[in-house]
Design a protein around this motif. Structure first.
Motif, PDB file in Angstrom:
ATOM      1  N   HIS A  93      71.933  -3.005  12.998  1.00 32.55           N
ATOM      2  CA  HIS A  93      71.398  -2.287  14.155  1.00 32.55           C
ATOM      3  C   HIS A  93      70.945  -0.880  13.790  1.00 32.55           C
ATOM      4  CE1 HIS A  93      71.960  -5.458  17.037  1.00 32.55           C
ATOM      5  NE2 HIS A  93      73.044  -5.766  16.339  1.00 32.55           N
ATOM      6  N   GLY A  94      71.489  -0.327  12.721  1.00 29.55           N
ATOM      7  CA  GLY A  94      70.923   0.911  12.198  1.00 29.55           C
ATOM      8  C   GLY A  94      69.482   0.690  11.755  1.00 29.55           C
ATOM      9  N   ALA A  95      69.221  -0.461  11.147  1.00 27.41           N
ATOM     10  CA  ALA A  95      67.859  -0.808  10.738  1.00 27.41           C
ATOM     11  C   ALA A  95      66.934  -0.920  11.938  1.00 27.41           C
ATOM     12  CB  ALA A  95      67.873  -2.118   9.949  1.00 27.41           C
ATOM     13  N   GLU A  96      67.398  -1.584  12.981  1.00 25.97           N
ATOM     14  CA  GLU A  96      66.571  -1.750  14.184  1.00 25.97           C
ATOM     15  C   GLU A  96      66.343  -0.407  14.875  1.00 25.97           C
ATOM     16  OE1 GLU A  96      64.339  -3.845  17.156  1.00 25.97           O
ATOM     17  OE2 GLU A  96      64.746  -4.052  15.015  1.00 25.97           O
ATOM     18  N   LEU A  97      67.330   0.467  14.876  1.00 26.45           N
ATOM     19  CA  LEU A  97      67.150   1.784  15.487  1.00 26.45           C
ATOM     20  C   LEU A  97      66.112   2.593  14.723  1.00 26.45           C
ATOM     21  CD1 LEU A  97      67.947   3.829  17.632  1.00 26.45           C
ATOM     22  CD2 LEU A  97      69.841   4.544  16.151  1.00 26.45           C
ATOM     23  N   ARG A  98      66.170   2.580  13.396  1.00 28.90           N
ATOM     24  CA  ARG A  98      65.145   3.278  12.609  1.00 28.90           C
ATOM     25  C   ARG A  98      63.755   2.756  12.950  1.00 28.90           C
ATOM     26  NH1 ARG A  98      68.912   2.264   8.426  1.00 28.90           N
ATOM     27  NH2 ARG A  98      67.594   0.590   7.593  1.00 28.90           N
ATOM     28  N   ARG A  99      63.643   1.433  13.082  1.00 28.98           N
ATOM     29  CA  ARG A  99      62.348   0.820  13.371  1.00 28.98           C
ATOM     30  C   ARG A  99      61.849   1.228  14.753  1.00 28.98           C
ATOM     31  NH1 ARG A  99      59.853  -3.032  15.939  1.00 28.98           N
ATOM     32  NH2 ARG A  99      61.711  -3.696  17.087  1.00 28.98           N
ATOM     33  N   LEU A 100      62.717   1.173  15.753  1.00 32.83           N
ATOM     34  CA  LEU A 100      62.304   1.496  17.114  1.00 32.83           C
ATOM     35  C   LEU A 100      61.935   2.964  17.275  1.00 32.83           C
ATOM     36  CD1 LEU A 100      64.916  -0.588  19.127  1.00 32.83           C
ATOM     37  CD2 LEU A 100      62.439  -0.977  19.074  1.00 32.83           C
ATOM     38  N   LEU A 101      62.669   3.846  16.616  1.00 28.31           N
ATOM     39  CA  LEU A 101      62.387   5.274  16.703  1.00 28.31           C
ATOM     40  C   LEU A 101      61.212   5.674  15.825  1.00 28.31           C
ATOM     41  CD1 LEU A 101      66.010   6.756  16.563  1.00 28.31           C
ATOM     42  CD2 LEU A 101      64.542   6.566  18.578  1.00 28.31           C
ATOM     43  N   ASN A 102      60.891   4.822  14.859  1.00 33.61           N
ATOM     44  CA  ASN A 102      59.887   5.165  13.845  1.00 33.61           C
ATOM     45  C   ASN A 102      60.246   6.497  13.182  1.00 33.61           C
ATOM     46  OD1 ASN A 102      57.577   4.664  12.300  1.00 33.61           O
ATOM     47  ND2 ASN A 102      56.257   5.830  13.682  1.00 33.61           N
ATOM     48  N   ASP A 103      61.552   6.656  12.962  1.00 30.97           N
ATOM     49  CA  ASP A 103      62.074   7.904  12.384  1.00 30.97           C
ATOM     50  C   ASP A 103      63.363   7.559  11.644  1.00 30.97           C
ATOM     51  OD1 ASP A 103      63.317  10.382  11.870  1.00 30.97           O
ATOM     52  OD2 ASP A 103      62.459  11.289  13.675  1.00 30.97           O
ATOM     53  N   GLU A 104      63.253   7.417  10.334  1.00 33.74           N
ATOM     54  CA  GLU A 104      64.425   6.984   9.571  1.00 33.74           C
ATOM     55  C   GLU A 104      65.515   8.050   9.528  1.00 33.74           C
ATOM     56  OE1 GLU A 104      63.655   6.839   5.108  1.00 33.74           O
ATOM     57  OE2 GLU A 104      61.621   7.020   5.899  1.00 33.74           O
ATOM     58  N   VAL A 105      65.125   9.319   9.557  1.00 31.88           N
ATOM     59  CA  VAL A 105      66.121  10.390   9.514  1.00 31.88           C
ATOM     60  C   VAL A 105      66.919  10.418  10.811  1.00 31.88           C
ATOM     61  CG1 VAL A 105      66.477  12.883   9.370  1.00 31.88           C
ATOM     62  CG2 VAL A 105      64.820  11.765   7.854  1.00 31.88           C
ATOM     63  N   LEU A 106      66.233  10.439  11.942  1.00 33.22           N
ATOM     64  CA  LEU A 106      66.937  10.451  13.229  1.00 33.22           C
ATOM     65  C   LEU A 106      67.762   9.187  13.407  1.00 33.22           C
ATOM     66  CD1 LEU A 106      67.534  11.823  15.905  1.00 33.22           C
ATOM     67  CD2 LEU A 106      65.456  10.754  16.835  1.00 33.22           C
ATOM     68  N   GLY A 107      67.198   8.047  13.021  1.00 36.21           N
ATOM     69  CA  GLY A 107      67.944   6.795  13.132  1.00 36.21           C
ATOM     70  C   GLY A 107      69.238   6.831  12.346  1.00 36.21           C
ATOM     71  N   ASP A 108      69.179   7.333  11.122  1.00 32.96           N
ATOM     72  CA  ASP A 108      70.385   7.420  10.299  1.00 32.96           C
ATOM     73  C   ASP A 108      71.369   8.443  10.859  1.00 32.96           C
ATOM     74  OD1 ASP A 108      69.667   5.459   8.512  1.00 32.96           O
ATOM     75  OD2 ASP A 108      69.012   6.842   6.946  1.00 32.96           O
ATOM     76  N   ARG A 109      70.855   9.565  11.342  1.00 34.19           N
ATOM     77  CA  ARG A 109      71.762  10.595  11.870  1.00 34.19           C
ATOM     78  C   ARG A 109      72.517  10.096  13.098  1.00 34.19           C
ATOM     79  NH1 ARG A 109      68.209  16.190  11.096  1.00 34.19           N
ATOM     80  NH2 ARG A 109      68.440  16.263   8.814  1.00 34.19           N
ATOM     81  N   ILE A 110      71.832   9.363  13.971  1.00 37.44           N
ATOM     82  CA  ILE A 110      72.514   8.803  15.145  1.00 37.44           C
ATOM     83  C   ILE A 110      73.560   7.789  14.703  1.00 37.44           C
ATOM     84  CG2 ILE A 110      72.219   7.407  17.233  1.00 37.44           C
ATOM     85  CD1 ILE A 110      69.391   8.681  17.454  1.00 37.44           C
TER      86      ILE A 110
END
Length: 199
Positions: free
Chosen positions: A96-113
């Motif tokens: 789900h970290g992968a899906e969050l990065r994809r949905l946000l189109n922001d790998e840094v923000l996705g990883d930080r969350i």
């Protein structure tokens, strides 16, 4: 130097039937996953130990994560990773970290969350939602009406509050199932939503 990583990774600790022995609808779902993702998620494979249970779980899961809601799909994925971080669920954090990065189109923000939403620079509304998610996950008996009033104060409707609670409950369930069965995330998830840039 000796290889540090095993390449013949197990999907989980359970024994499950081979794909060719599954019912036609499940084989079709596996084929669709390969077509859309390039692989079959290990959660699907593990759940084949109880295929009837999988059908019910998958329908509910899709409705929660993709169905009608005031919560965006990204907000629902934020809930998934915050719950999974509290529970230390490797499978769900990675997938789900992968899906969050994809949905946000922001790998840094996705990883930080995924790693620590409190230091990800989120707005007060989103932080309040995720604080409630943590409380419901860690100390559900401590939840009180004031928690819902706090969410209302940030503009969440009754339906949205119910959705926050239900998605949180779903991932507490799924985390425990993944942890109990030793479910390992597919390696492919690690590269999803990443630029692969050396910059």
């Amino acid at each position: 130097m000796a290889e540090l990583i095993q390449t013949n990774e197990r999907v989980s600790w359970l024994v499950y039937p081979p794909e060719e022995e599954l019912d036609a609808d499940l084989r079709k779902l596996f084929a669709k996953a390969r077509q859309n993702l390039g692989f079959v998620p290990n959660v699907f494979v593990t759940y084949m130990t109880r295929p009837g249970h999988f059908r019910h779980w998958f329908n509910h899961f899709r409705e929660l994560m993709n169905g009608e809601s005031e919560l965006s799909q990204a907000e629902r994925e934020m809930i998934s990773v915050v719950v999974s971080a509290q529970n230390g669920c490797l499978y769900c954090l990675v997938s789900h970290g992968a899906e969050l990065r994809r949905l946000l189109n922001d790998e840094v923000l996705g990883d930080r969350i995924t790693f620590d939403y409190r230091r990800a620079g989120l707005d007060a509304r989103t932080t309040a939602m995720l604080d409630f998610v943590v409380k419901l996950t860690k100390t559900p008996v401590a939840c009180e009406e004031a928690d819902l009033d706090r969410l209302r104060g940030h503009g969440f409707s009754e339906e949205a509050i119910f959705d926050i609670a239900e998605v949180t409950a779903m991932f507490n369930f799924t985390n425990r199932l993944a942890s109990a069965t030793g479910m390992l995330p597919n390696r492919e998830y690690h590269g999803i939503g990443r630029s692969h840039s050396n910059a």
